[in-house]
Design a protein around this motif. Sequence first.
Motif, PDB file in Angstrom:
ATOM      1  N   CYS A 140      37.398  37.921  45.850  1.00 14.95           N
ATOM      2  CA  CYS A 140      36.967  39.070  45.060  1.00 14.95           C
ATOM      3  C   CYS A 140      35.508  38.937  44.632  1.00 14.95           C
ATOM      4  CB  CYS A 140      37.866  39.171  43.820  1.00 14.95           C
ATOM      5  SG  CYS A 140      37.343  40.397  42.612  1.00 14.95           S
ATOM      6  N   SER A 175      40.008  48.389  41.418  1.00 15.58           N
ATOM      7  CA  SER A 175      40.293  47.346  42.411  1.00 15.58           C
ATOM      8  C   SER A 175      40.169  47.978  43.791  1.00 15.58           C
ATOM      9  CB  SER A 175      41.701  46.775  42.210  1.00 15.58           C
ATOM     10  OG  SER A 175      41.793  46.057  40.993  1.00 15.58           O
ATOM     11  N   ASP A 186      36.229  45.466  41.261  1.00 17.84           N
ATOM     12  CA  ASP A 186      36.558  44.283  42.050  1.00 17.84           C
ATOM     13  C   ASP A 186      36.589  44.689  43.514  1.00 17.84           C
ATOM     14  OD1 ASP A 186      36.766  42.627  39.897  1.00 17.84           O
ATOM     15  OD2 ASP A 186      38.950  42.583  39.838  1.00 17.84           O
ATOM     16  N   CYS A 187      35.730  44.058  44.307  1.00 21.18           N
ATOM     17  CA  CYS A 187      35.621  44.385  45.731  1.00 21.18           C
ATOM     18  C   CYS A 187      36.257  43.278  46.565  1.00 21.18           C
ATOM     19  CB  CYS A 187      34.152  44.551  46.136  1.00 21.18           C
ATOM     20  SG  CYS A 187      33.277  45.837  45.230  1.00 21.18           S
ATOM     21  N   TYR A 188      37.212  43.661  47.398  1.00 15.62           N
ATOM     22  CA  TYR A 188      37.867  42.736  48.323  1.00 15.62           C
ATOM     23  C   TYR A 188      37.530  43.207  49.731  1.00 15.62           C
ATOM     24  CZ  TYR A 188      40.716  41.639  44.184  1.00 15.62           C
ATOM     25  OH  TYR A 188      41.160  41.294  42.928  1.00 15.62           O
ATOM     26  N   ASN A 198      41.645  34.220  42.838  1.00 18.35           N
ATOM     27  CA  ASN A 198      43.031  34.241  43.286  1.00 18.35           C
ATOM     28  C   ASN A 198      43.863  33.175  42.570  1.00 18.35           C
ATOM     29  OD1 ASN A 198      42.504  31.769  44.595  1.00 18.35           O
ATOM     30  ND2 ASN A 198      42.089  32.770  46.553  1.00 18.35           N
ATOM     31  N   ARG A 217      33.427  40.642  41.670  1.00 18.26           N
ATOM     32  CA  ARG A 217      33.461  41.537  40.513  1.00 18.26           C
ATOM     33  C   ARG A 217      32.055  42.024  40.204  1.00 18.26           C
ATOM     34  NH1 ARG A 217      37.362  40.788  35.542  1.00 18.26           N
ATOM     35  NH2 ARG A 217      38.669  41.555  37.267  1.00 18.26           N
ATOM     36  N   GLN A 270      31.776  33.256  45.233  1.00 15.75           N
ATOM     37  CA  GLN A 270      32.108  34.318  44.287  1.00 15.75           C
ATOM     38  C   GLN A 270      31.308  34.164  42.996  1.00 15.75           C
ATOM     39  OE1 GLN A 270      36.544  33.316  44.915  1.00 15.75           O
ATOM     40  NE2 GLN A 270      36.595  35.394  44.097  1.00 15.75           N
ATOM     41  N   GLN A 318      44.578  39.206  50.469  1.00 14.11           N
ATOM     42  CA  GLN A 318      44.015  39.461  49.142  1.00 14.11           C
ATOM     43  C   GLN A 318      45.085  39.974  48.181  1.00 14.11           C
ATOM     44  OE1 GLN A 318      41.081  38.526  48.463  1.00 14.11           O
ATOM     45  NE2 GLN A 318      39.998  38.415  50.395  1.00 14.11           N
ATOM     46  N   VAL A 326      46.622  38.005  44.414  1.00 15.91           N
ATOM     47  CA  VAL A 326      46.278  38.487  43.078  1.00 15.91           C
ATOM     48  C   VAL A 326      47.417  38.149  42.130  1.00 15.91           C
ATOM     49  CG1 VAL A 326      45.782  40.521  41.668  1.00 15.91           C
ATOM     50  CG2 VAL A 326      44.849  40.343  43.982  1.00 15.91           C
ATOM     51  N   PRO A 347      39.123  37.938  38.540  1.00 10.14           N
ATOM     52  CA  PRO A 347      38.445  38.072  39.836  1.00 10.14           C
ATOM     53  C   PRO A 347      38.529  36.814  40.703  1.00 10.14           C
ATOM     54  CG  PRO A 347      36.835  37.676  38.128  1.00 10.14           C
ATOM     55  CD  PRO A 347      38.171  37.777  37.438  1.00 10.14           C
TER      56      PRO A 347
END
Length: 671
Positions: free
Chosen positions: A100, A61, A112-114, A648, A102, A315, A121, A125, A646
Amino acid sequence: MVNHYLNYLQRLIKQLDTETKLIHVGHLGLAEPSHINDLVGAFTQLKQTSPAWQHGRLHVSLFTHHSKEQQAEFNAFMLHFKQILCDFILDIAIAPIEGCQRINIRDDISIDCYFSRTELQLSSVANIQHKVHHWFACSDTMTPLLRDHFYQIANVWQLGRLSHNNTAISIYDKPITPTDPFFYSLQTAIAQAGFKLLTEQTTASITQEVTGPTTSTNAVDTIACQERQALRHQQQATFAYQGPLTPASINQHIGIIGGGIASASLALSLAERGKSVVLYCQDEEIGQGASGNRQGAIYPLLTPENDALSQFFQQAFLYSRQRIQRLTSQGYNVSHGFCGVLHTGFDERSKARLDKIIKGQDWPDDIARPVSANQASDIAGVEIKQTGLFYPLGGWICPYEFAKASLDHAIAIGNITIKMNCNIESIKQTAQGWELFSGEQLCNEQDSPIAFHQQLVVANGANLTRYQQTREIPLSGFRGQVSHVPSQGTLASLKTVICANGYLTPVYEELHCVGASYVKNPQHLDFCPTEQQENGKKMSQSFADVSWPDDIDVSKNEARVGIRMVSRDHFPVMGYATDMAELNKRYQTQQASKDKPSLWQQYWQTTPAPIHDGLFVLGGFGSRGLSSAPLVAECLAASLCGEIMPINLETQTLLSPNRMWMRKLLKGKAI
C-alpha cells in the motif's frame, strides 16, 4: 462525475455514526485519474452542505491491477495519476511497488493505493473496525483480461470481509443494464458474498443503501454475513498470538512521551483524526535527541529478495517523502534536498552485496536504478569511478525542522498540548489507566502523578527502554557521531547524497555532514576525537583513487552525537507493550509441564500474548527514522482509532514489540 459521487455520499451519511465522522469507500480500478478530483470535490460539497460533517473525513482504498500486456497503458495511467495528485501535493512521488501507498492529500482525505496483484493485496489487509461503506467499481475491471483478478469468488469474499453488512457495489463510470453481456455473471458472483449490484436504474430507488451494522435481517443476506464473519475470525485466529490491535475505546487525551520525529509524526496523525493529545518532552526544544542532526539521508532499504523488510521500507520511504512535500506546500519550513542518493560499495563484501541487490529484482526506476561509473560521476558532481545504485527520489532532510513542522501543523489542526522540560521518570498502571510521574517521583504511595491517560505511547527514542514496563524490549543503543565539515574545493560540487562507508551530504548552510560512527552501548555522549578522525577518512576509504575526499576537513571538531535504538531484524517496534512478567509466568508453567511441546506451540499460536493494556511503544528506528518513523506512526494512529493500516498483516506482525519472544515460543524454543 462529481454529482454521481455526491449522490452516494449523501445517502451514506444518513446512517453513519455521527461520532466517527469517517466515510470509507473502496475503488476497484479507476477509469480516469481525474475521477479522484471529482470524488474530492463531492466530499468537499458534502461538508459544505452538511453541518454535522464539517469535521468529517474521507478514506479511499484504491485497488488497481494490470497485466504484462497492459504495461504501456499502466505507465500512462501512473503518469496521469501523479499529475492529478500534484494538484494536492507538489511533485509527489508514487511508484508501482508491492504493498500500500498511503497519500494524505488533505488533512481530511487519505487514499490508499494498491498497484500490484489485487488478490494478494485484498487478502493481506487486516480486519478493521471502520469497514468499507461502498465500493465504486470501474467498468474496465470487468473486461476478460481483468475480471478474474477482481471478481473471482475468493476475491469477492475478501471484499465482503472488509465491508459492512449492507455495503453495495456500483459501476460508477458508465451506466450498465441487464442487457450487458457481463451483467448477470457479475451480479451472480457478488451476490454470493452478500453484495448488491447497483445500476443507474436501481440507485434512484434504493433507500436502504449500505452503511454500518444493521439489525434488519431483510436488508442483508444473513448467511453471507455469517460467512464474512467467519473469514474475519479465521484471519484473527491465524494471528491470535499478536493480541488486539485496537483499544476498546478512546475517549480521553492520548499521552505521548517523546519529542522527536516519531512522536511528532504520531501527534500529527492523531490530530488528523480529531484526537486530543498531550506530548511530554524532557528537553527545552523539540528534536534534541537523534532527531536533532543538521541533515539526514532518506532512501529505501532494499534487499536482493525484496522481502518484507525491503517492501516495508519502500512504502515508508515514499510516505515520509510525501509528508515532507505536503508540509512544505502548506508553508512550513523543512529544509531538504531530494537530490537522490548514490549507493556504492566500499570493499569486496559490500560491492558483492550491492551487486546482488541490483541483479535481484527489476526495480521500478523511481525506486532504484543501476548506474555506471560515468553516470555515477555525472550524478554526484564529483568523480566516483565506481558503479552503483541510484535512488532518484531520495535525498536529505533536516530532521529537527521535520519534527517541528509536524508538531506545528498538528497544533494548527487539532487539540494538541505540548509540555516541555517534562521528564517522565516512571509510569504506573491503575485500574483506570496510566499514571505519569516526573522528577524525583518514583510512583510511591505518597507521590501524586502529574498526569493520567487511558492510552499512553512511549516514543522517546534512546529512552524507550527506561521504564519497568518497557525495559526488556530487545533494542540496543548505538552511538552515532556525525561530523560537520566546511564546503570547500571540489567537495563543494557534490550534488547528491553519497552512501558508501558512511554517508556524505551536499552542502547545506556552508557545511556538509559526514558520518556516522556506530558504537554499541555507549557510555557517554561527549565529542570523541577518534570518531571525528574516522569520519574524515570514510570517503577516502570508499573512493581511494580520487582526490576530492581530501577536501573533507574535520579539524574544526564540529559534530553532533546521538543514540539510535536498533533491533536485530532492523524493523522498528510499534504496538502494545508486552507484559513480560506474565509472559515469563506462562513460560515457566510450560517448563514445568509434561505436555507435548506441540501442544504448547499450539497454545502460543492461539493465545493472545499478554500486554499492558493501554500502553503502546513506538521506536527502534535505528539510523532510518527519517525513512520509516512517519509511516509507522501513521499505522499506530490508525490502529488506535480502529482504522485500516497502510501495511499488510505480515508487516504488522514484524513490527510487534513481542515478535522476538513469540518467534521462539512458536518454534518451541526457549526465551
